[in-house]
Design a protein around this motif. Structure first.
Motif, PDB file in Angstrom:
ATOM      1  N   SER A  65       0.851  -1.150  -0.048  1.00 45.29           N
ATOM      2  CA  SER A  65       0.095   0.157   0.183  1.00 45.29           C
ATOM      3  C   SER A  65       0.947   1.298   0.099  1.00 45.29           C
ATOM      4  N   ASN A  66       1.754   1.539   0.900  1.00 45.46           N
ATOM      5  CA  ASN A  66       2.818   2.518   1.102  1.00 45.46           C
ATOM      6  C   ASN A  66       4.300   2.102   0.999  1.00 45.46           C
ATOM      7  N   ILE A  67       4.960   2.961   0.507  1.00 50.83           N
ATOM      8  CA  ILE A  67       6.440   2.978   0.706  1.00 50.83           C
ATOM      9  C   ILE A  67       6.672   4.171   1.701  1.00 50.83           C
ATOM     10  N   THR A  68       7.142   3.911   2.827  1.00 47.42           N
ATOM     11  CA  THR A  68       7.213   4.977   3.732  1.00 47.42           C
ATOM     12  C   THR A  68       8.856   5.795   3.874  1.00 47.42           C
ATOM     13  N   PHE A  69       9.066   6.956   3.758  1.00 49.75           N
ATOM     14  CA  PHE A  69      10.301   7.289   3.949  1.00 49.75           C
ATOM     15  C   PHE A  69      10.553   8.074   5.506  1.00 49.75           C
ATOM     16  N   ASP A  70      11.211   7.520   6.135  1.00 45.60           N
ATOM     17  CA  ASP A  70      11.578   8.603   7.435  1.00 45.60           C
ATOM     18  C   ASP A  70      12.518   9.442   6.941  1.00 45.60           C
ATOM     19  N   CYS A  71      12.159  10.743   7.340  1.00 40.76           N
ATOM     20  CA  CYS A  71      13.200  12.013   6.965  1.00 40.76           C
ATOM     21  C   CYS A  71      13.056  12.962   7.918  1.00 40.76           C
ATOM     22  N   ASP A  72      13.779  14.361   7.557  1.00 44.97           N
ATOM     23  CA  ASP A  72      13.897  15.309   8.395  1.00 44.97           C
ATOM     24  C   ASP A  72      12.810  16.444   7.746  1.00 44.97           C
ATOM     25  N   ASN A  73      12.637  16.400   6.813  1.00 48.44           N
ATOM     26  CA  ASN A  73      11.498  17.541   6.225  1.00 48.44           C
ATOM     27  C   ASN A  73      10.681  16.793   5.103  1.00 48.44           C
ATOM     28  N   ALA A  74       9.588  16.489   5.426  1.00 50.63           N
ATOM     29  CA  ALA A  74       8.662  15.695   4.518  1.00 50.63           C
ATOM     30  C   ALA A  74       8.350  16.562   3.071  1.00 50.63           C
ATOM     31  N   THR A  75       8.146  17.633   3.169  1.00 53.21           N
ATOM     32  CA  THR A  75       7.978  18.330   2.077  1.00 53.21           C
ATOM     33  C   THR A  75       8.992  18.405   1.095  1.00 53.21           C
ATOM     34  N   VAL A  76      10.103  18.765   1.389  1.00 55.24           N
ATOM     35  CA  VAL A  76      11.384  18.655   0.387  1.00 55.24           C
ATOM     36  C   VAL A  76      11.729  17.338  -0.041  1.00 55.24           C
ATOM     37  N   LEU A  77      11.653  16.301   0.703  1.00 53.29           N
ATOM     38  CA  LEU A  77      11.668  14.907   0.121  1.00 53.29           C
ATOM     39  C   LEU A  77      10.671  14.655  -0.736  1.00 53.29           C
ATOM     40  N   ALA A  78       9.431  14.950  -0.427  1.00 49.90           N
ATOM     41  CA  ALA A  78       8.332  14.641  -1.433  1.00 49.90           C
ATOM     42  C   ALA A  78       8.708  15.187  -2.638  1.00 49.90           C
ATOM     43  N   GLU A  79       9.213  16.379  -2.564  1.00 46.88           N
ATOM     44  CA  GLU A  79       9.197  17.252  -3.813  1.00 46.88           C
ATOM     45  C   GLU A  79      10.489  16.815  -4.642  1.00 46.88           C
ATOM     46  N   PHE A  80      11.436  16.131  -4.182  1.00 45.70           N
ATOM     47  CA  PHE A  80      12.493  15.554  -4.877  1.00 45.70           C
ATOM     48  C   PHE A  80      12.047  14.390  -5.617  1.00 45.70           C
ATOM     49  N   TRP A  81      11.247  13.506  -4.905  1.00 48.09           N
ATOM     50  CA  TRP A  81      10.804  12.413  -5.324  1.00 48.09           C
ATOM     51  C   TRP A  81       9.581  12.639  -6.441  1.00 48.09           C
ATOM     52  N   SER A  82       8.833  13.419  -6.334  1.00 45.45           N
ATOM     53  CA  SER A  82       7.929  14.018  -7.227  1.00 45.45           C
ATOM     54  C   SER A  82       8.456  14.540  -8.578  1.00 45.45           C
ATOM     55  N   GLN A  83       9.264  15.082  -8.528  1.00 44.44           N
ATOM     56  CA  GLN A  83      10.145  15.419  -9.783  1.00 44.44           C
ATOM     57  C   GLN A  83      10.972  14.280 -10.481  1.00 44.44           C
ATOM     58  N   LEU A  84      11.337  13.348  -9.511  1.00 43.42           N
ATOM     59  CA  LEU A  84      12.247  12.347  -9.874  1.00 43.42           C
ATOM     60  C   LEU A  84      11.175  11.389 -10.889  1.00 43.42           C
ATOM     61  N   LEU A  85      10.326  11.120 -10.316  1.00 47.38           N
ATOM     62  CA  LEU A  85       9.176  10.246 -10.789  1.00 47.38           C
ATOM     63  C   LEU A  85       8.075  10.746 -11.758  1.00 47.38           C
ATOM     64  N   ASP A  86       8.183  11.961 -11.734  1.00 45.06           N
ATOM     65  CA  ASP A  86       7.267  12.808 -12.657  1.00 45.06           C
ATOM     66  C   ASP A  86       5.917  12.474 -11.789  1.00 45.06           C
ATOM     67  N   ARG A  87       5.636  12.307 -10.586  1.00 47.05           N
ATOM     68  CA  ARG A  87       4.400  12.207 -10.133  1.00 47.05           C
ATOM     69  C   ARG A  87       4.152  13.146  -9.068  1.00 47.05           C
ATOM     70  N   PRO A  88       2.987  14.146  -9.210  1.00 47.66           N
ATOM     71  CA  PRO A  88       2.728  15.199  -8.370  1.00 47.66           C
ATOM     72  C   PRO A  88       2.469  14.848  -6.495  1.00 47.66           C
ATOM     73  N   VAL A  89       3.015  15.716  -5.913  1.00 49.82           N
ATOM     74  CA  VAL A  89       2.942  15.660  -4.488  1.00 49.82           C
ATOM     75  C   VAL A  89       1.118  15.853  -4.285  1.00 49.82           C
ATOM     76  N   ASP A  90       0.634  14.972  -3.562  1.00 51.76           N
ATOM     77  CA  ASP A  90      -0.727  15.211  -3.039  1.00 51.76           C
ATOM     78  C   ASP A  90      -0.958  16.507  -2.397  1.00 51.76           C
ATOM     79  N   PRO A  91      -2.070  17.054  -2.390  1.00 48.77           N
ATOM     80  CA  PRO A  91      -2.333  18.173  -1.780  1.00 48.77           C
ATOM     81  C   PRO A  91      -2.276  18.193  -0.211  1.00 48.77           C
ATOM     82  N   ASP A  92      -2.217  19.256   0.730  1.00 50.75           N
ATOM     83  CA  ASP A  92      -2.310  19.363   2.049  1.00 50.75           C
ATOM     84  C   ASP A  92      -0.814  18.661   2.546  1.00 50.75           C
ATOM     85  N   GLY A  93       0.211  18.614   1.986  1.00 52.66           N
ATOM     86  CA  GLY A  93       1.335  17.905   2.389  1.00 52.66           C
ATOM     87  C   GLY A  93       1.942  19.229   3.363  1.00 52.66           C
ATOM     88  N   ASN A  94       3.005  18.821   4.314  1.00 55.66           N
ATOM     89  CA  ASN A  94       3.613  19.748   4.845  1.00 55.66           C
ATOM     90  C   ASN A  94       4.940  19.362   5.377  1.00 55.66           C
TER      91      ASN A  94
END
Length: 115
Positions: free
Chosen positions: A6-35
């Motif tokens: 169901s999920n692949i979970t990343f432990d991280c320091d800043n969820a917004t920054v890391l989600a944006e990296f993976w969003s751009q790399l995989l060409d998939r948008p970050v879901d709304p309401d992230g922080n």
């Protein structure tokens, strides 16, 4: 009944920054309401959701996730990942498989293979 990924979970320091990296790399948008504490990519879609959770004490020396990616244009994808902030760790050619290991901006390892 079989388990479903169901999920692949990343432990991280800043969820917004890391989600944006993976969003751009995989060409998939970050879901709304992230922080900065919690963000997702692909929630409700057919592929597993990528979930990014800020944790105060990432386990030292532990890779918090490892993804194996592949692409026919793998050299170009490796260069694109580096341009987005990844670091190239090494190149491998074993057992008829060729891939590069990279680290995302927080040091999590991932591979991009020819395929």
């Amino acid at each position: 009944m079989a388990l479903t990924l169901s999920n692949i979970t990343f432990d991280c320091d800043n969820a917004t920054v890391l989600a944006e990296f993976w969003s751009q790399l995989l060409d998939r948008p970050v879901d709304p309401d992230g922080n900065q504490y919690f963000a997702t990519i692909g929630r409700g879609g057919p592929a597993p959701t990528l979930m990014f959770i800020a944790v105060p004490d990432k386990t030292p020396g532990k890779n918090v996730v490892h993804l194996d990616l592949s692409a026919p244009d793998w050299h170009e994808q490796i260069e694109r990942a580096i341009a987005l902030g990844a670091e190239r760790i090494g190149d491998f050619d074993e057992y008829g498989l060729r891939w590069a290991t990279l680290a995302d901006p927080e040091g999590n390892l991932f591979d991009i293979a020819q395929g």
